[in-house]
Design an enzyme around this catalytic site. Structure first.
Site, PDB file in Angstrom:
ATOM      1  N   LYS A   1      -6.148 -17.372  -8.383  1.00  6.61           N
ATOM      2  CA  LYS A   1      -6.076 -18.807  -8.740  1.00  6.61           C
ATOM      3  C   LYS A   1      -5.294 -18.997 -10.044  1.00  6.61           C
ATOM      4  O   LYS A   1      -4.384 -19.811 -10.118  1.00  6.61           O
ATOM      5  CB  LYS A   1      -7.478 -19.348  -8.923  1.00  6.61           C
ATOM      6  CG  LYS A   1      -7.558 -20.697  -9.616  1.00  6.61           C
ATOM      7  CD  LYS A   1      -8.977 -21.220  -9.731  1.00  6.61           C
ATOM      8  CE  LYS A   1      -9.698 -20.725 -10.934  1.00  6.61           C
ATOM      9  NZ  LYS A   1      -9.475 -21.489 -12.171  1.00  6.61           N
ATOM     10  N   ASN A   2      -5.643 -18.212 -11.072  1.00  7.11           N
ATOM     11  CA  ASN A   2      -5.055 -18.464 -12.396  1.00  7.11           C
ATOM     12  C   ASN A   2      -3.634 -17.940 -12.530  1.00  7.11           C
ATOM     13  O   ASN A   2      -2.990 -18.175 -13.543  1.00  7.11           O
ATOM     14  CB  ASN A   2      -5.961 -17.891 -13.487  1.00  7.11           C
ATOM     15  CG  ASN A   2      -7.259 -18.683 -13.575  1.00  7.11           C
ATOM     16  OD1 ASN A   2      -7.401 -19.740 -12.952  1.00  7.11           O
ATOM     17  ND2 ASN A   2      -8.230 -18.155 -14.311  1.00  7.11           N
TER      18      ASN A   2
ATOM     19  N   ARG B   1      -8.267 -29.144 -15.801  1.00  7.06           N
ATOM     20  CA  ARG B   1      -7.579 -28.934 -17.080  1.00  7.06           C
ATOM     21  C   ARG B   1      -6.207 -28.326 -16.868  1.00  7.06           C
ATOM     22  O   ARG B   1      -5.247 -28.642 -17.583  1.00  7.06           O
ATOM     23  CB  ARG B   1      -8.440 -28.012 -17.929  1.00  7.06           C
ATOM     24  CG  ARG B   1      -7.756 -27.483 -19.142  1.00  7.06           C
ATOM     25  CD  ARG B   1      -8.577 -26.444 -19.836  1.00  7.06           C
ATOM     26  NE  ARG B   1      -7.816 -25.783 -20.857  1.00  7.06           N
ATOM     27  CZ  ARG B   1      -7.533 -26.310 -22.044  1.00  7.06           C
ATOM     28  NH1 ARG B   1      -7.975 -27.501 -22.316  1.00  7.06           N
ATOM     29  NH2 ARG B   1      -6.834 -25.661 -22.934  1.00  7.06           N
TER      30      ARG B   1
ATOM     31  N   CYS C   1     -15.199 -29.470 -20.819  1.00  8.59           N
ATOM     32  CA  CYS C   1     -15.878 -29.166 -19.556  1.00  8.59           C
ATOM     33  C   CYS C   1     -17.155 -28.387 -19.920  1.00  8.59           C
ATOM     34  O   CYS C   1     -17.505 -28.241 -21.084  1.00  8.59           O
ATOM     35  CB  CYS C   1     -14.976 -28.342 -18.648  1.00  8.59           C
ATOM     36  SG  CYS C   1     -14.576 -26.759 -19.350  1.00  8.59           S
TER      37      CYS C   1
ATOM     38  N   ARG D   1     -12.146 -28.175 -24.926  1.00  9.86           N
ATOM     39  CA  ARG D   1     -10.954 -27.431 -24.482  1.00  9.86           C
ATOM     40  C   ARG D   1      -9.711 -28.048 -25.154  1.00  9.86           C
ATOM     41  O   ARG D   1      -9.005 -28.824 -24.575  1.00  9.86           O
ATOM     42  CB  ARG D   1     -10.833 -27.484 -22.963  1.00  9.86           C
ATOM     43  CG  ARG D   1     -12.063 -27.006 -22.199  1.00  9.86           C
ATOM     44  CD  ARG D   1     -12.303 -25.507 -22.259  1.00  9.86           C
ATOM     45  NE  ARG D   1     -11.255 -24.727 -21.640  1.00  9.86           N
ATOM     46  CZ  ARG D   1     -11.208 -24.450 -20.320  1.00  9.86           C
ATOM     47  NH1 ARG D   1     -12.106 -24.998 -19.525  1.00  9.86           N
ATOM     48  NH2 ARG D   1     -10.249 -23.704 -19.826  1.00  9.86           N
TER      49      ARG D   1
ATOM     50  N   ASP E   1     -14.056 -14.725 -18.184  1.00  2.82           N
ATOM     51  CA  ASP E   1     -14.345 -15.203 -16.820  1.00  2.82           C
ATOM     52  C   ASP E   1     -15.273 -14.276 -16.044  1.00  2.82           C
ATOM     53  O   ASP E   1     -15.674 -14.607 -14.931  1.00  2.82           O
ATOM     54  CB  ASP E   1     -13.037 -15.396 -16.046  1.00  2.82           C
ATOM     55  CG  ASP E   1     -12.249 -16.571 -16.579  1.00  2.82           C
ATOM     56  OD1 ASP E   1     -11.087 -16.742 -16.181  1.00  2.82           O
ATOM     57  OD2 ASP E   1     -12.796 -17.311 -17.418  1.00  2.82           O
TER      58      ASP E   1
ATOM     59  N   ILE F   1     -14.364 -16.172 -26.771  1.00  2.00           N
ATOM     60  CA  ILE F   1     -13.336 -17.112 -26.292  1.00  2.00           C
ATOM     61  C   ILE F   1     -13.940 -18.506 -26.138  1.00  2.00           C
ATOM     62  O   ILE F   1     -13.407 -19.492 -26.637  1.00  2.00           O
ATOM     63  CB  ILE F   1     -12.773 -16.647 -24.934  1.00  2.00           C
ATOM     64  CG1 ILE F   1     -12.323 -15.185 -24.981  1.00  2.00           C
ATOM     65  CG2 ILE F   1     -11.653 -17.574 -24.468  1.00  2.00           C
ATOM     66  CD1 ILE F   1     -11.002 -14.914 -25.622  1.00  2.00           C
TER      67      ILE F   1
ATOM     68  N   ARG G   1     -13.985 -24.134  -6.277  1.00  2.00           N
ATOM     69  CA  ARG G   1     -12.752 -24.285  -7.063  1.00  2.00           C
ATOM     70  C   ARG G   1     -12.023 -22.957  -7.191  1.00  2.00           C
ATOM     71  O   ARG G   1     -10.810 -22.923  -7.314  1.00  2.00           O
ATOM     72  CB  ARG G   1     -13.084 -24.788  -8.481  1.00  2.00           C
ATOM     73  CG  ARG G   1     -13.728 -26.131  -8.526  1.00  2.00           C
ATOM     74  CD  ARG G   1     -13.836 -26.642  -9.946  1.00  2.00           C
ATOM     75  NE  ARG G   1     -12.529 -26.631 -10.623  1.00  2.00           N
ATOM     76  CZ  ARG G   1     -12.301 -27.325 -11.740  1.00  2.00           C
ATOM     77  NH1 ARG G   1     -13.258 -28.030 -12.294  1.00  2.00           N
ATOM     78  NH2 ARG G   1     -11.118 -27.300 -12.306  1.00  2.00           N
TER      79      ARG G   1
HETATM   80  C1  EPZ Z   1      -7.363 -19.968 -19.015  1.00  2.00           C
HETATM   81  O1  EPZ Z   1      -7.857 -21.161 -19.581  1.00  2.00           O
HETATM   82  C2  EPZ Z   1      -8.083 -19.817 -17.680  1.00  2.00           C
HETATM   83  N1  EPZ Z   1      -7.764 -20.947 -16.818  1.00  2.00           N
HETATM   84  C3  EPZ Z   1      -9.586 -19.756 -17.904  1.00  2.00           C
HETATM   85  O2  EPZ Z   1     -10.187 -19.513 -16.635  1.00  2.00           O
HETATM   86  C4  EPZ Z   1      -9.893 -18.572 -18.820  1.00  2.00           C
HETATM   87  O3  EPZ Z   1     -11.271 -18.564 -19.087  1.00  2.00           O
HETATM   88  C5  EPZ Z   1      -9.101 -18.710 -20.127  1.00  2.00           C
HETATM   89  O4  EPZ Z   1      -7.689 -18.836 -19.841  1.00  2.00           O
HETATM   90  C6  EPZ Z   1      -9.286 -17.501 -21.034  1.00  2.00           C
HETATM   91  O5  EPZ Z   1      -8.851 -16.350 -20.383  1.00  2.00           O
HETATM   92  C7  EPZ Z   1      -6.611 -20.904 -16.107  1.00  2.00           C
HETATM   93  O6  EPZ Z   1      -5.860 -19.957 -16.176  1.00  2.00           O
HETATM   94  C8  EPZ Z   1      -6.331 -22.090 -15.214  1.00  2.00           C
HETATM   95  P1  EPZ Z   1      -7.094 -20.385 -23.376  1.00  2.00           P
HETATM   96  P2  EPZ Z   1      -7.127 -21.767 -20.902  1.00  2.00           P
HETATM   97  O7  EPZ Z   1      -6.091 -21.397 -23.788  1.00  2.00           O
HETATM   98  O8  EPZ Z   1      -5.685 -21.484 -20.842  1.00  2.00           O
HETATM   99  C9  EPZ Z   1      -8.631 -22.058 -27.529  1.00  2.00           C
HETATM  100  C10 EPZ Z   1     -11.650 -19.913 -14.849  1.00  2.00           C
HETATM  101  O9  EPZ Z   1     -12.873 -19.762 -14.779  1.00  2.00           O
HETATM  102  N2  EPZ Z   1      -7.517 -23.021 -27.465  1.00  2.00           N
HETATM  103  O10 EPZ Z   1      -6.665 -18.978 -23.199  1.00  2.00           O
HETATM  104  O11 EPZ Z   1      -7.592 -23.159 -21.064  1.00  2.00           O
HETATM  105  C11 EPZ Z   1      -9.673 -22.282 -26.449  1.00  2.00           C
HETATM  106  O12 EPZ Z   1     -10.604 -23.261 -26.842  1.00  2.00           O
HETATM  107  C12 EPZ Z   1     -11.030 -20.533 -16.088  1.00  2.00           C
HETATM  108  O13 EPZ Z   1     -10.834 -19.552 -13.961  1.00  2.00           O
HETATM  109  C13 EPZ Z   1      -7.260 -23.796 -28.583  1.00  2.00           C
HETATM  110  O14 EPZ Z   1      -7.944 -23.716 -29.587  1.00  2.00           O
HETATM  111  O15 EPZ Z   1      -7.802 -20.885 -22.042  1.00  2.00           O
HETATM  112  C14 EPZ Z   1     -10.302 -20.913 -26.332  1.00  2.00           C
HETATM  113  O16 EPZ Z   1     -11.245 -20.728 -27.370  1.00  2.00           O
HETATM  114  C15 EPZ Z   1     -12.088 -21.028 -17.068  1.00  2.00           C
HETATM  115  N3  EPZ Z   1      -6.211 -24.680 -28.536  1.00  2.00           N
HETATM  116  C16 EPZ Z   1      -9.127 -19.966 -26.591  1.00  2.00           C
HETATM  117  O17 EPZ Z   1      -8.126 -20.756 -27.243  1.00  2.00           O
HETATM  118  C17 EPZ Z   1      -5.400 -24.784 -27.426  1.00  2.00           C
HETATM  119  O18 EPZ Z   1      -4.437 -25.575 -27.462  1.00  2.00           O
HETATM  120  C18 EPZ Z   1      -8.523 -19.371 -25.317  1.00  2.00           C
HETATM  121  O19 EPZ Z   1      -8.317 -20.436 -24.396  1.00  2.00           O
HETATM  122  C19 EPZ Z   1      -5.688 -23.970 -26.308  1.00  2.00           C
HETATM  123  C20 EPZ Z   1      -6.737 -23.091 -26.350  1.00  2.00           C
END
Ligand code: EPZ
Length: 417
Positions: free
Chosen positions: A22-23, A92, A116, A121, A304, A326, A396
């Site tokens: 998916k991701n 998202r 969420c 996020r 995840d 994370i 999902r």
């Molecule tokens: C991706 O989300 C995945 N989703 C998530 O999977 C996964 O948990 C996450 O990466 C971490 O590996 C998809 O790929 C669609 P991040 P993403 O930006 O990109 C902070 C699932 O279950 N952050 O890597 O949203 C954030 O709050 C989903 O399949 C900021 O501060 O995650 C977090 O603490 C859930 N500012 C950290 O970075 C930003 O602008 C990592 O989040 C963006 C993120």
């Protein structure tokens, strides 16, 4: 709303084939906006998040067809640039249209994604990167309004490793003038997959699997035809199902190195693993040993799989400590697991899990995608009947999980709500 009814305590056996990731697919879907024409993707699972992204692309004018795990996206008439609140608020990942729309159309209007169940996020890293590439951005009435006639290469250092911000910025930089250097990028396999797809489209990205990517802008990208990589989180989820139920099972169509951090912990927990290039067989011990985990960006333990691993630890022979760096608030599954007699206490953001001899079935409610998976796993191991409501969360990210588990011998059925 559909429910799962699980009669737990059954041993599993046999093989399960892992579906496409998916991701990995979600960012590649929006990357087609960088091209004009028809791209075809194989090994695409039937997931609600993918249907939702298809809908976002249709709203932008693309034609999207899906049948038999094949996804076709024709962006010839993808002439629009607004991703509405009604869609972005549900998923998202819709934010992934920001980079490609800016790069291809010079403008984008994307609803600000909400939080969420796993925490707030933010998208500040996405917005800062677009501004570094020259975009004018203002956020008003809940929308990100971005414009730039021509993005220009820049040096961008992410203050935090972010999968989404890395993906979005890559998709913006590939058509930017000159060269973009990205530092402290995410190295998840899904990012590697996106880099491969963008380079197949004609982009010039170097540094895959490192923290520093060098993007040399090109003038045009073309559609592609490609098979999607397998889903490492689904693979990990099923391995934990085997460990939790004391079952010897094999997962196929997976890439073991993508979940090496989990494999190491399963071995620490007493499991024997037999690997080939694309399969993993697991032989659990009579009693699982406790293992502490702290989640970090790839290649460390993935957030995840945190909820699923916590479920495994609820039956371990001792105490384990689980922390998610994370998403520190990604603990919605704790209260539901305790309804199944798990012994879990929280010290700030750390879950202290005291292993028990057995879980007992109960009515529980899914709250987010991976918490739902953790509850299904718990139901498989619990004595008696577990009923899980709101399983739209699980649809999902898992394609017919009950069918795959039934094939392994689990007593699980979906009841139409
Ligand atoms: C991706 O989300 C995945 N989703 C998530 O999977 C996964 O948990 C996450 O990466 C971490 O590996 C998809 O790929 C669609 P991040 P993403 O930006 O990109 C902070 C699932 O279950 N952050 O890597 O949203 C954030 O709050 C989903 O399949 C900021 O501060 O995650 C977090 O603490 C859930 N500012 C950290 O970075 C930003 O602008 C990592 O989040 C963006 C993120």
């Amino acid at each position: 709303m559909d429910k799962f009814i699980i009669n737990g305590g059954k041993k599993l056996s046999g093989e399960v084939k892992i579906s496409g990731a998916k991701n990995a697919i979600l960012p590649v879907m929006t990357a087609t906006l960088l091209t004009s024409g028809k791209s075809i993707f194989y090994n695409v699972p039937n997931l609600n998040d993918i249907k939702m992204m298809a809908h976002v692309l249709r709203v932008l004018g693309a034609q999207v067809e899906y049948a038999d795990e094949t996804l076709t996206i024709d962006t010839t008439h993808a002439d629009y640039y607004e991703a509405p609140y009604e869609l972005v608020s549900k998923m998202r990942a819709s934010i992934y249209v920001l980079g490609p729309l800016l790069a291809k159309k010079g403008k984008a209007r994307v609803s600000f994604p909400g939080g969420c169940a796993i925490g707030t996020r933010p998208v500040d890293l996405h917005i800062n990167a677009m501004e570094a590439l020259g975009a004018e951005i203002n956020v008003e009435h809940g929308y990100i309004n971005a414009a730039c006639s021509q993005l220009k290469g820049a040096k961008i250092r992410f203050e935090k490793v972010s999968v989404g911000a890395t993906a979005n910025t890559l998709m913006a930089a590939v058509l930017a003038e000159k060269t973009t250097n990205l530092y402290n990028v995410a190295k998840e396999p899904e990012i590697g997959n996106l880099i491969d797809c963008l380079n197949q489209m004609g982009a010039n990205i170097k540094g895959k699997n490192t923290s520093h990517l060098v993007v040399t802008g090109v003038s045009k990208l073309h559609p592609i035809e490609v098979e999607m990589m397998p889903d490492r989180i689904e693979a990990g989820t099923f391995l934990i199902a085997g460990a939790l139920t004391g079952s010897n099972i094999t997962i196929t169509n997976c890439i073991p190195e993508h979940i090496q951090a989990l494999l190491d912990r399963l071995i620490q927990a007493g499991c024997t693993l037999n690997l080939t290039e694309k399969t993993i067989n697991i032989e659990p011990p009579a009693r699982i040993l406790p293992v502490d985990i702290v989640t970090y960006p790839y290649p460390d333990f993935p957030t995840d799989l945190q909820a699923q691993f916590m479920t495994l630890m609820t039956l371990a022979n001792g105490e384990s400590r689980i922390e998610d760096t994370i998403f520190p608030d990604r603990l919605m599954h704790v209260s539901e697991l305790k309804r199944l007699d798990a012994d879990i206490s929280l010290e700030k953001h750390i879950a202290i899990v005291q292993g028990v001899r057995s879980l007992s079935g109960a009515k529980v409610m899914a709250t987010d995608l991976r918490a739902s998976a953790a509850l299904v796993l718990a139901g498989l191991a619990a004595e008696g009947i577990t009923t899980i409501s709101r399983i739209y969360h699980i649809d999902r990210g898992y394609d017919r999980i009950e069918a795959k588990l039934q094939k392994l011998g689990a007593d699980i059925k979906r009841v139409k709500g």
